[in-house]
Design an enzyme around this catalytic site. Structure first.
Site, mmCIF file in Angstrom:
data_model
loop_
_atom_site.group_PDB
_atom_site.id
_atom_site.type_symbol
_atom_site.label_atom_id
_atom_site.label_comp_id
_atom_site.label_asym_id
_atom_site.label_seq_id
_atom_site.Cartn_x
_atom_site.Cartn_y
_atom_site.Cartn_z
ATOM 1 N N HIS A 1 -40.769 -21.286 87.164
ATOM 2 C CA HIS A 1 -42.047 -20.792 87.680
ATOM 3 C C HIS A 1 -42.646 -21.753 88.709
ATOM 4 C CE1 HIS A 1 -44.225 -23.863 85.379
ATOM 5 N NE2 HIS A 1 -43.374 -23.609 84.400
ATOM 6 N N GLU B 1 -41.283 -20.680 77.338
ATOM 7 C CA GLU B 1 -41.278 -22.142 77.338
ATOM 8 C C GLU B 1 -40.986 -22.679 75.928
ATOM 9 O OE1 GLU B 1 -40.801 -25.062 78.388
ATOM 10 O OE2 GLU B 1 -42.530 -25.413 79.720
#
Length: 289
Positions: free
Chosen positions: A92, A176
């Site tokens: 990201h 994550e």
């Protein structure tokens, strides 16, 4: 046929992408890895070789070609006839949490948004993805972590992707690593130091996950991914995973059968850096098989 073929490595300076090759036949492959600097292509009899080093930023474009040289891993990949021709793993864009780590103590990790810089990085990554995929006739399937920063990265990049999109799927297993809930900054810093001493793969954060935990869910995801590939039957397609640094590294570890020792010396790619895995068809790389 046990011959090997090395795919050319293309580093894109704007995104510092890494490239590797994955095989679609049972033959053993040589894989170029820009994360690593000196991994032996064959493990010694006593076990895997781990006495190799990595720079904190091994894809630094200012380094000489010799310093950035790729090394060879001899790996085996089973044959899957409908794997996409390319897999792109995108970290990201820069988030507000990258700018201010105390934000994690006030806002859930999964709600951390991109910064303005991160949105710009994501838009640039969209153009880069299209350049890597190449022909607009190459369709793309997207898998996106459900975190806000990854979803925003996808929202920004999609405006610069002109290829047909087969589907876009939110995939929680690409999230994550869990560091706990609201994170005490001092406790997390101490835990990260303990992780260095203990080992990044096996260290489990208090109330969170270890790298091994993330590896397990990535292993489950790869099975789903292969099933998706067999279902849509588009070996001409590309797959893009919009995910997180450690998750991308652990996918590559699982996909290419890297060892724990090899993982331990890797470092996260930069924000919006792209790791490219490219299929090689045929034992000699000729496109047959």
């Amino acid at each position: 046929d046990t011959s090997t073929k090395m795919m050319p490595l293309a580093l894109l300076p704007s995104t510092r992408s890494a490239a590797a090759a994955i095989g679609a036949s049972p033959a053993r492959r040589l894989v170029r890895c820009t994360f690593c600097r000196a991994i032996s292509s064959a493990a010694p009899a006593s076990g895997p070789k781990s006495a190799h080093s990595h720079d904190p930023d091994p894809l630094d474009d200012t380094k000489s070609a010799e310093e950035q040289r790729s090394v060879q891993h001899r790996l085996s990949r089973p044959g899957y006839s409908y794997l996409p021709k390319k897999i792109l793993l995108l970290r990201h864009g820069r988030s507000l949490g990258n700018d201010d780590e105390t934000l994690f103590s006030r806002l859930p990790d999964w709600k951390i948004p991109l910064s303005d810089e991160g949105k710009l990085e994501a838009r640039q990554a969209g153009a880069t993805i299209q350049r890597i995929v190449g022909d607009e006739g190459t369709p793309i399937m997207f898998y996106v972590s459900p975190y806000r920063r990854t979803k925003q990265t996808y929202d920004e990049l999609q405006h610069h992707v002109t290829s047909d999109v087969l589907f876009t799927r939110e995939e929680p297993r690409l999230r994550e690593q869990d560091f706990g809930n609201f994170q005490d900054t001092e406790l997390i810093q101490r835990a990260k130091q303990d992780r260095k001493d203990f080992g990044r793969f096996f260290y489990r954060f208090p109330d969170g996950e270890s790298g091994a935990d993330v590896f397990d869910r990535i292993a489950a995801f790869t099975s789903t991914f292969r099933q998706d590939c067999e279902s849509i039957r588009r070996p001409d397609a590309a797959a893009v995973f919009v995910t997180h640094g450690i998750t991308a590294r652990l996918f590559v570890m699982r996909w290419l059968h890297w060892t724990v020792d090899e993982f331990e010396v890797l470092h996260n790619p930069n924000n919006c850096a792209i790791i490219v895995l490219e299929r090689i068809d045929g034992a000699d790389g000729s496109g047959a098989g």
